[in-house]
Design a protein around this motif. Structure first.
Motif, mmCIF file in Angstrom:
data_model
loop_
_atom_site.group_PDB
_atom_site.id
_atom_site.type_symbol
_atom_site.label_atom_id
_atom_site.label_comp_id
_atom_site.label_asym_id
_atom_site.label_seq_id
_atom_site.Cartn_x
_atom_site.Cartn_y
_atom_site.Cartn_z
ATOM 1 N N LYS A 1 34.590 -10.046 35.124
ATOM 2 C CA LYS A 1 35.019 -10.631 33.853
ATOM 3 C C LYS A 1 34.870 -12.156 33.869
ATOM 4 C CE LYS A 1 38.734 -10.537 30.569
ATOM 5 N NZ LYS A 1 39.839 -9.861 30.019
ATOM 6 N N ALA A 2 35.247 -12.790 34.975
ATOM 7 C CA ALA A 2 35.149 -14.249 35.070
ATOM 8 C C ALA A 2 33.698 -14.705 35.037
ATOM 9 C CB ALA A 2 35.816 -14.732 36.351
ATOM 10 N N ARG A 3 32.822 -13.998 35.720
ATOM 11 C CA ARG A 3 31.406 -14.375 35.715
ATOM 12 C C ARG A 3 30.799 -14.230 34.319
ATOM 13 N NH1 ARG A 3 28.429 -16.725 39.669
ATOM 14 N NH2 ARG A 3 26.745 -15.331 39.076
ATOM 15 N N LYS A 4 31.202 -13.202 33.604
ATOM 16 C CA LYS A 4 30.706 -13.015 32.241
ATOM 17 C C LYS A 4 31.205 -14.124 31.320
ATOM 18 C CE LYS A 4 28.016 -9.493 31.964
ATOM 19 N NZ LYS A 4 26.651 -9.640 31.509
ATOM 20 N N GLU A 5 32.462 -14.518 31.498
ATOM 21 C CA GLU A 5 33.019 -15.589 30.665
ATOM 22 C C GLU A 5 32.333 -16.918 30.938
ATOM 23 O OE1 GLU A 5 37.248 -15.721 31.178
ATOM 24 O OE2 GLU A 5 37.560 -13.822 30.116
ATOM 25 N N LEU A 6 31.858 -17.113 32.167
ATOM 26 C CA LEU A 6 31.153 -18.345 32.506
ATOM 27 C C LEU A 6 29.695 -18.314 32.050
ATOM 28 C CD1 LEU A 6 32.555 -19.074 36.072
ATOM 29 C CD2 LEU A 6 33.033 -20.308 33.958
ATOM 30 N N GLY A 7 29.265 -17.188 31.509
ATOM 31 C CA GLY A 7 27.924 -17.091 30.957
ATOM 32 C C GLY A 7 26.849 -16.706 31.954
ATOM 33 N N ALA A 8 27.234 -16.136 33.063
ATOM 34 C CA ALA A 8 26.241 -15.726 34.060
ATOM 35 C C ALA A 8 25.430 -14.550 33.527
ATOM 36 C CB ALA A 8 26.935 -15.336 35.363
ATOM 37 N N GLU A 9 24.118 -14.685 33.603
ATOM 38 C CA GLU A 9 23.258 -13.588 33.150
ATOM 39 C C GLU A 9 23.335 -12.417 34.123
ATOM 40 O OE1 GLU A 9 19.270 -14.730 32.307
ATOM 41 O OE2 GLU A 9 19.903 -16.549 31.282
ATOM 42 N N LYS A 10 23.329 -12.738 35.403
ATOM 43 C CA LYS A 10 23.381 -11.719 36.440
ATOM 44 C C LYS A 10 24.699 -11.898 37.198
ATOM 45 C CE LYS A 10 20.467 -9.721 39.966
ATOM 46 N NZ LYS A 10 19.253 -9.889 40.764
ATOM 47 N N VAL A 11 25.603 -10.944 37.065
ATOM 48 C CA VAL A 11 26.935 -11.077 37.644
ATOM 49 C C VAL A 11 26.887 -10.965 39.154
ATOM 50 C CG1 VAL A 11 29.241 -10.090 37.716
ATOM 51 C CG2 VAL A 11 28.028 -10.218 35.555
ATOM 52 N N PHE A 12 26.218 -9.956 39.665
ATOM 53 C CA PHE A 12 26.143 -9.719 41.102
ATOM 54 C C PHE A 12 24.720 -9.949 41.587
ATOM 55 C CE2 PHE A 12 29.501 -6.709 39.752
ATOM 56 C CZ PHE A 12 30.555 -7.205 40.507
ATOM 57 N N ASN A 13 24.590 -10.628 42.746
ATOM 58 C CA ASN A 13 23.273 -10.676 43.365
ATOM 59 C C ASN A 13 23.111 -9.418 44.218
ATOM 60 O OD1 ASN A 13 24.468 -11.088 45.917
ATOM 61 N ND2 ASN A 13 24.306 -13.304 45.763
ATOM 62 N N GLY A 14 22.030 -9.293 44.942
ATOM 63 C CA GLY A 14 21.743 -8.069 45.681
ATOM 64 C C GLY A 14 22.798 -7.691 46.699
ATOM 65 N N LYS A 15 23.195 -8.658 47.523
ATOM 66 C CA LYS A 15 24.184 -8.380 48.565
ATOM 67 C C LYS A 15 25.550 -8.058 47.972
ATOM 68 C CE LYS A 15 21.946 -11.210 52.045
ATOM 69 N NZ LYS A 15 22.036 -12.405 52.884
ATOM 70 N N GLU A 16 25.935 -8.794 46.949
ATOM 71 C CA GLU A 16 27.227 -8.539 46.308
ATOM 72 C C GLU A 16 27.271 -7.161 45.667
ATOM 73 O OE1 GLU A 16 28.387 -13.114 45.038
ATOM 74 O OE2 GLU A 16 27.373 -11.810 43.608
ATOM 75 N N LEU A 17 26.168 -6.744 45.109
ATOM 76 C CA LEU A 17 26.109 -5.418 44.489
ATOM 77 C C LEU A 17 26.264 -4.324 45.542
ATOM 78 C CD1 LEU A 17 25.755 -3.978 41.819
ATOM 79 C CD2 LEU A 17 23.302 -3.947 42.242
ATOM 80 N N ILE A 18 25.654 -4.503 46.699
ATOM 81 C CA ILE A 18 25.790 -3.531 47.783
ATOM 82 C C ILE A 18 27.225 -3.473 48.274
ATOM 83 C CG2 ILE A 18 25.119 -3.035 50.174
ATOM 84 C CD1 ILE A 18 22.328 -4.146 49.428
ATOM 85 N N VAL A 19 27.845 -4.630 48.471
ATOM 86 C CA VAL A 19 29.231 -4.668 48.933
ATOM 87 C C VAL A 19 30.154 -4.031 47.905
ATOM 88 C CG1 VAL A 19 31.152 -6.205 49.509
ATOM 89 C CG2 VAL A 19 28.892 -6.651 50.447
ATOM 90 N N ALA A 20 29.940 -4.331 46.630
ATOM 91 C CA ALA A 20 30.764 -3.732 45.574
ATOM 92 C C ALA A 20 30.597 -2.222 45.539
ATOM 93 C CB ALA A 20 30.409 -4.348 44.222
#
Length: 71
Positions: free
Chosen positions: A31-50
Motif C-alpha cells: 500500500k505504501a509503495r502504491k501511494e508513493l507512485g511506484a510502478e513496480k511494487v516488488f522487484n524480483g527478489k522481493e517477490l520471491i521472498v513475499a
C-alpha cells in the motif's frame, strides 16, 4: 547463525506461525509503495521472498485448522 539455531530450537511450527504476521507487513508495504507512485511494487527478489512468506503462512494456517499446530 543464531537465528537458525533459534528457529530449530523453538520448532518450525512457531516459525511458520510468525510468518502469518508478516502478511500484514507485506500488505502495508504494498500500500505504501502504491501511494508513493511506484510502478513496480516488488522487484524480483522481493517477490520471491513475499511468495515464500505467503506459502509458509498458508501452510501454518492449514496446520492450525487441522490441529497439527496448537497455540
Amino acid at each position: 547463525m543464531f537465528y537458525i539455531w533459534a528457529i530449530w530450537a523453538s520448532g518450525i511450527e512457531y516459525f511458520l506461525l510468525c510468518l502469518t504476521v508478516y502478511i500484514i507487513g507485506i500488505f502495508f508495504y504494498y500500500k505504501a509503495r502504491k501511494e508513493l507512485g511506484a510502478e513496480k511494487v516488488f522487484n524480483g527478489k522481493e517477490l520471491i521472498v513475499a511468495a515464500v512468506i505467503l506459502a509458509g503462512a498458508i501452510a501454518a494456517i492449514v496446520m492450525l485448522i487441522t490441529g497439527q499446530i496448537t497455540i
